[in-house]
Every structure is written in C-alpha cells, then in structure tokens.
Scaffold this motif. Structure first.
Motif, PDB file in Angstrom:
ATOM      1  N   VAL A 193       4.714   8.185  -7.252  1.00  0.00           N
ATOM      2  CA  VAL A 193       5.231   6.842  -7.529  1.00  0.00           C
ATOM      3  C   VAL A 193       6.290   6.926  -8.626  1.00  0.00           C
ATOM      4  O   VAL A 193       6.160   7.702  -9.578  1.00  0.00           O
ATOM      5  CB  VAL A 193       4.092   5.897  -7.988  1.00  0.00           C
ATOM      6  CG1 VAL A 193       4.640   4.500  -8.283  1.00  0.00           C
ATOM      7  CG2 VAL A 193       3.000   5.835  -6.929  1.00  0.00           C
ATOM      8  N   GLY A 194       7.339   6.096  -8.490  1.00  0.00           N
ATOM      9  CA  GLY A 194       8.317   5.987  -9.579  1.00  0.00           C
ATOM     10  C   GLY A 194       9.721   6.368  -9.171  1.00  0.00           C
ATOM     11  O   GLY A 194      10.276   5.836  -8.219  1.00  0.00           O
TER      12      GLY A 194
ATOM     13  N   VAL B 115       0.860  -1.183   0.000  1.00  0.00           N
ATOM     14  CA  VAL B 115       0.000   0.000   0.000  1.00  0.00           C
ATOM     15  C   VAL B 115       0.896   1.233   0.000  1.00  0.00           C
ATOM     16  O   VAL B 115       1.706   1.418   0.915  1.00  0.00           O
ATOM     17  CB  VAL B 115      -0.918   0.022   1.242  1.00  0.00           C
ATOM     18  CG1 VAL B 115      -1.764   1.304   1.250  1.00  0.00           C
ATOM     19  CG2 VAL B 115      -1.817  -1.204   1.265  1.00  0.00           C
ATOM     20  N   VAL B 116       0.785   2.048  -1.020  1.00  0.00           N
ATOM     21  CA  VAL B 116       1.593   3.269  -1.125  1.00  0.00           C
ATOM     22  C   VAL B 116       0.862   4.394  -0.408  1.00  0.00           C
ATOM     23  O   VAL B 116      -0.310   4.653  -0.663  1.00  0.00           O
ATOM     24  CB  VAL B 116       1.836   3.656  -2.597  1.00  0.00           C
ATOM     25  CG1 VAL B 116       2.639   4.960  -2.668  1.00  0.00           C
ATOM     26  CG2 VAL B 116       2.554   2.535  -3.332  1.00  0.00           C
ATOM     27  N   GLY B 117       1.581   5.063   0.509  1.00  0.00           N
ATOM     28  CA  GLY B 117       1.009   6.210   1.192  1.00  0.00           C
ATOM     29  C   GLY B 117       1.192   7.456   0.357  1.00  0.00           C
ATOM     30  O   GLY B 117       0.653   7.564  -0.740  1.00  0.00           O
ATOM     31  N   ASN B 118       1.995   8.392   0.844  1.00  0.00           N
ATOM     32  CA  ASN B 118       2.243   9.616   0.071  1.00  0.00           C
ATOM     33  C   ASN B 118       3.237   9.384  -1.062  1.00  0.00           C
ATOM     34  O   ASN B 118       3.062   9.902  -2.165  1.00  0.00           O
ATOM     35  CB  ASN B 118       2.772  10.723   0.992  1.00  0.00           C
ATOM     36  CG  ASN B 118       1.743  11.190   1.986  1.00  0.00           C
ATOM     37  OD1 ASN B 118       0.561  11.282   1.669  1.00  0.00           O
ATOM     38  ND2 ASN B 118       2.173  11.465   3.204  1.00  0.00           N
TER      39      ASN B 118
ATOM     40  N   ILE C 236      -0.124  -3.933  -5.855  1.00  0.00           N
ATOM     41  CA  ILE C 236       0.227  -2.632  -5.290  1.00  0.00           C
ATOM     42  C   ILE C 236      -0.985  -1.714  -5.354  1.00  0.00           C
ATOM     43  O   ILE C 236      -1.543  -1.486  -6.434  1.00  0.00           O
ATOM     44  CB  ILE C 236       1.401  -1.972  -6.043  1.00  0.00           C
ATOM     45  CG1 ILE C 236       2.632  -2.874  -6.025  1.00  0.00           C
ATOM     46  CG2 ILE C 236       1.746  -0.620  -5.413  1.00  0.00           C
ATOM     47  CD1 ILE C 236       3.807  -2.321  -6.824  1.00  0.00           C
ATOM     48  N   PHE C 237      -1.380  -1.185  -4.183  1.00  0.00           N
ATOM     49  CA  PHE C 237      -2.439  -0.181  -4.122  1.00  0.00           C
ATOM     50  C   PHE C 237      -1.808   1.182  -3.877  1.00  0.00           C
ATOM     51  O   PHE C 237      -0.808   1.299  -3.159  1.00  0.00           O
ATOM     52  CB  PHE C 237      -3.419  -0.492  -2.977  1.00  0.00           C
ATOM     53  CG  PHE C 237      -4.260  -1.711  -3.203  1.00  0.00           C
ATOM     54  CD1 PHE C 237      -5.421  -1.634  -3.961  1.00  0.00           C
ATOM     55  CD2 PHE C 237      -3.894  -2.934  -2.665  1.00  0.00           C
ATOM     56  CE1 PHE C 237      -6.207  -2.756  -4.167  1.00  0.00           C
ATOM     57  CE2 PHE C 237      -4.665  -4.063  -2.868  1.00  0.00           C
ATOM     58  CZ  PHE C 237      -5.829  -3.984  -3.624  1.00  0.00           C
ATOM     59  N   ALA C 238      -2.379   2.227  -4.466  1.00  0.00           N
ATOM     60  CA  ALA C 238      -1.880   3.594  -4.257  1.00  0.00           C
ATOM     61  C   ALA C 238      -3.063   4.548  -4.253  1.00  0.00           C
ATOM     62  O   ALA C 238      -4.159   4.214  -4.738  1.00  0.00           O
ATOM     63  CB  ALA C 238      -0.885   3.980  -5.350  1.00  0.00           C
ATOM     64  N   ARG C 239      -2.846   5.722  -3.706  1.00  0.00           N
ATOM     65  CA  ARG C 239      -3.877   6.759  -3.766  1.00  0.00           C
ATOM     66  C   ARG C 239      -3.822   7.443  -5.127  1.00  0.00           C
ATOM     67  O   ARG C 239      -2.836   7.345  -5.846  1.00  0.00           O
ATOM     68  CB  ARG C 239      -3.640   7.792  -2.664  1.00  0.00           C
ATOM     69  CG  ARG C 239      -3.656   7.230  -1.255  1.00  0.00           C
ATOM     70  CD  ARG C 239      -3.222   8.298  -0.278  1.00  0.00           C
ATOM     71  NE  ARG C 239      -3.093   7.788   1.080  1.00  0.00           N
ATOM     72  CZ  ARG C 239      -2.480   8.436   2.066  1.00  0.00           C
ATOM     73  NH1 ARG C 239      -1.918   9.606   1.817  1.00  0.00           N
ATOM     74  NH2 ARG C 239      -2.416   7.912   3.272  1.00  0.00           N
TER      75      ARG C 239
ATOM     76  N   LEU D 206       2.621   0.617 -13.047  1.00  0.00           N
ATOM     77  CA  LEU D 206       3.466   0.646 -11.851  1.00  0.00           C
ATOM     78  C   LEU D 206       2.684   0.282 -10.591  1.00  0.00           C
ATOM     79  O   LEU D 206       3.277  -0.117  -9.588  1.00  0.00           O
ATOM     80  CB  LEU D 206       4.113   2.018 -11.681  1.00  0.00           C
ATOM     81  CG  LEU D 206       5.153   2.395 -12.734  1.00  0.00           C
ATOM     82  CD1 LEU D 206       5.717   3.786 -12.464  1.00  0.00           C
ATOM     83  CD2 LEU D 206       6.281   1.372 -12.782  1.00  0.00           C
ATOM     84  N   VAL D 207       1.372   0.464 -10.611  1.00  0.00           N
ATOM     85  CA  VAL D 207       0.514   0.012  -9.515  1.00  0.00           C
ATOM     86  C   VAL D 207      -0.664  -0.744 -10.135  1.00  0.00           C
ATOM     87  O   VAL D 207      -0.928  -0.645 -11.344  1.00  0.00           O
ATOM     88  CB  VAL D 207       0.010   1.179  -8.631  1.00  0.00           C
ATOM     89  CG1 VAL D 207       1.178   1.967  -8.058  1.00  0.00           C
ATOM     90  CG2 VAL D 207      -0.925   2.093  -9.398  1.00  0.00           C
ATOM     91  N   ASP D 208      -1.380  -1.479  -9.280  1.00  0.00           N
ATOM     92  CA  ASP D 208      -2.468  -2.321  -9.785  1.00  0.00           C
ATOM     93  C   ASP D 208      -3.854  -1.744  -9.569  1.00  0.00           C
ATOM     94  O   ASP D 208      -4.786  -2.092 -10.286  1.00  0.00           O
ATOM     95  CB  ASP D 208      -2.397  -3.700  -9.120  1.00  0.00           C
ATOM     96  CG  ASP D 208      -1.108  -4.418  -9.458  1.00  0.00           C
ATOM     97  OD1 ASP D 208      -0.966  -4.862 -10.607  1.00  0.00           O
ATOM     98  OD2 ASP D 208      -0.239  -4.531  -8.567  1.00  0.00           O
ATOM     99  N   ALA D 209      -4.010  -0.896  -8.555  1.00  0.00           N
ATOM    100  CA  ALA D 209      -5.331  -0.363  -8.261  1.00  0.00           C
ATOM    101  C   ALA D 209      -5.208   0.847  -7.347  1.00  0.00           C
ATOM    102  O   ALA D 209      -4.185   1.042  -6.682  1.00  0.00           O
ATOM    103  CB  ALA D 209      -6.210  -1.427  -7.604  1.00  0.00           C
ATOM    104  N   ILE D 210      -6.244   1.649  -7.337  1.00  0.00           N
ATOM    105  CA  ILE D 210      -6.336   2.758  -6.398  1.00  0.00           C
ATOM    106  C   ILE D 210      -6.997   2.218  -5.135  1.00  0.00           C
ATOM    107  O   ILE D 210      -8.077   1.631  -5.192  1.00  0.00           O
ATOM    108  CB  ILE D 210      -7.166   3.921  -6.968  1.00  0.00           C
ATOM    109  CG1 ILE D 210      -6.540   4.430  -8.283  1.00  0.00           C
ATOM    110  CG2 ILE D 210      -7.275   5.047  -5.941  1.00  0.00           C
ATOM    111  CD1 ILE D 210      -5.130   4.962  -8.142  1.00  0.00           C
ATOM    112  N   GLY D 211      -6.326   2.392  -4.000  1.00  0.00           N
ATOM    113  CA  GLY D 211      -6.877   1.852  -2.768  1.00  0.00           C
ATOM    114  C   GLY D 211      -5.993   2.134  -1.569  1.00  0.00           C
ATOM    115  O   GLY D 211      -4.993   2.843  -1.661  1.00  0.00           O
ATOM    116  N   ASP D 212      -6.374   1.522  -0.430  1.00  0.00           N
ATOM    117  CA  ASP D 212      -5.638   1.737   0.818  1.00  0.00           C
ATOM    118  C   ASP D 212      -5.530   0.431   1.589  1.00  0.00           C
ATOM    119  O   ASP D 212      -5.658  -0.654   1.012  1.00  0.00           O
ATOM    120  CB  ASP D 212      -6.337   2.812   1.661  1.00  0.00           C
ATOM    121  CG  ASP D 212      -7.824   2.508   1.860  1.00  0.00           C
ATOM    122  OD1 ASP D 212      -8.239   1.338   1.654  1.00  0.00           O
ATOM    123  OD2 ASP D 212      -8.571   3.431   2.235  1.00  0.00           O
ATOM    124  N   GLY D 213      -5.323   0.524   2.894  1.00  0.00           N
ATOM    125  CA  GLY D 213      -5.168  -0.673   3.709  1.00  0.00           C
ATOM    126  C   GLY D 213      -6.394  -1.562   3.691  1.00  0.00           C
ATOM    127  O   GLY D 213      -6.273  -2.804   3.698  1.00  0.00           O
TER     128      GLY D 213
END
Length: 282
Positions: A154-155, A127-130, A146-149, A247-254
C-alpha cells in the motif's frame, strides 16, 4: 323544359360532390384511425432490452468492480464498469477491489472523479488485494472504509514522469531531427533532448500533480500534516503498517466489506445479491 333539365343536372352535380366529399372524409378518417392505433400499440408494447441501461432491470444489489493492472485509460474495463454503476438505479453499494501498481495521473484523476460521483449516491468500500500503489491507492482512497491484507502493498504516494530520449542514439547513427515553427513542443524531447524549457515544464507538471495527489489523500484519509509526511514521497508499506499509519482502516477482505455494509445499512443482508459488473462487458 330546358330550365328543368338544367336544374336536374345541377342537382346531380351536387349529389356527386357530396358523395366524393363523403368518400374523401371516410378515407381521411381511416388514415387517422390507423395512425392513432399504431401510436397506442407502440405505447402498449413492452420496451426492448436494447434501450435499457445495463443493470437497470436488476433488483437491489451490491455492485463489485475490480481495478486490476496498470491504470492506463478511460477505455480500461474497470472505468467502463464504474460508468455503469454510476447509472445503475438499483445498486445499493459498491465494493471496489484494487490490485494495481499505479498508472497515468490524468486517468486516475478521471477515475477518482467518477468514484466521487458514485459515492455521492451510495456507500463505497475498498478492498486491497495484492497492491494498491500510486494511482491505485488514489482510487482506493475514495472508499468510506479501506480493507487490506496483512501483506498487501500500500502507498507509493508520489508522481513519476518519464520521457525516453533517443538523441544520442540518433547522433550515433547519423540521423538529425529538426522541426520548424514557433514555440516549444514536448513531442520533440525524445529526439532533441531536454532544454531549460522542457526541464522546467516537467518539473512544474510533476510538482503540481504531486501536490494534488498529496492533498487528495490527506483529505480522503483525514490525515494531519505530520501524519501525511510519514506516508508521502513514494514510500510503500505492508498492510499492517498501512493500518497503523492511517492509510487503511482494517485488515480484511470482501467478506469484511459485506459485513461492514450490513452494519451501516440494515437493508443489506446475507440475502442481498452481490453482482460483479464485469458481466455487462462480456
């Protein structure tokens, strides 16, 4: 008469020897009975917690570890927490939270290897934070997903080597630095400046690290050569851009990470405990 007396003395001596032997045997037997009793008592005693690995006594759970700030050393809190996860028999999965701008390549390499060892045994979700940039993104790439906001950074897939040089400053204040010996040493670069050897060394070291970084990301994210070219070179992206670039798989959080895990493993439910492994380091 004398012969009878001698016989009596011999008999008395034999009796004494037998008594002494019996006493010695009894003492010997008591000693061994004591040793055996101590051994049995030791085996029956419950094991103390001081000999138990952190997390070993927990029920089946989902572990969480957060990589926060620069990736600097194997004494970093996140690295020590991952070592505990790697040795925790009851961790059913790992949620790895990343909020890091990057750091030291060699430490990222060590963290990557440790995460791969964990991933060989249990699923890992990132889970990517900021921010998950440079070495931070390298660690993130080990996740099954990988989830990110939307606005996560990212990168920054690249390698930057920096060496401060004080040569001109030392010359201005009249200080000359000299060393003796055979061979080249990068430790003298800040004092003597760069030369052909050190320039070439830094160039090769940077290229080698960058090549490894690129190939690792390409392998973990299953990117084609064309797709890889779009994301390397130190470029950074927002979460929604990183999603379209692979680079990430979806938008999401914990919560999204827990939902994904429950879909992959029916034994992970809403009742499964989620344990932050920072608790083991105080």
């Amino acid at each position: 008469m004398a012969r009878a007396k001698t016989k009596a003395v011999v008999q008395d001596s034999d009796v004494c020897r037998q008594v002494m032997y019996a006493l010695a045997l009894k003492k010997y037997a008591r000693r061994w009975l004591f040793v055996i009793a101590c051994c049995l008592l030791y085996l029956l005693l419950p094991r103390g917690s001081e000999n138990t690995l952190p997390g070993a006594g927990l029920e089946r759970h989902v572990a969480t570890v957060a990589v926060e700030g620069p990736v600097e050393g194997m004494s970093d809190k996140w690295y020590r927490e991952l070592e505990i996860v790697a040795n925790s028999p009851n961790a059913a999965a790992l949620i790895l939270t990343i909020d890091s701008p990057g750091g030291v390549v060699s430490i990222a390499d060590a963290g990557y290897s440790l995460l791969k060892r964990i991933h060989a045994r249990i699923p890992v979700v990132t889970v990517v934070g900021n921010t998950a940039a440079s070495a931070g993104y390298l660690l993130a790439s080990t996740g099954d997903v990988i989830f990110a906001r939307e606005t996560s950074i990212v990168g920054s897939i690249g390698v930057l080597l920096e060496i401060p040089i004080f040569k001109q400053l030392l010359e201005n204040v009249g200080i000359e630095y000299r060393n003796a010996g055979v061979g080249h040493n990068l430790d003298v670069v800040p004092f003597q400046g760069l030369n052909d050897f050190t320039n070439k060394y830094l160039e090769l070291a940077g290229e080698d690290s960058y090549r490894w970084f690129r190939s690792t990301v390409q392998y973990e994210r299953r990117l084609s050569d064309d797709a890889l070219k779009k994301v390397i070179g130190g470029k950074i992206f927002l979460g929604h851009e990183a999603l379209t670039l692979g680079l990430v798989d979806a938008i999401g959080d914990g919560s999204s990470a827990l939902d994904w895990l429950s879909q992959q493993d029916a034994s992970i439910t809403a009742k499964t405990k989620v344990i932050d492994y920072s608790r083991f380091l105080g």
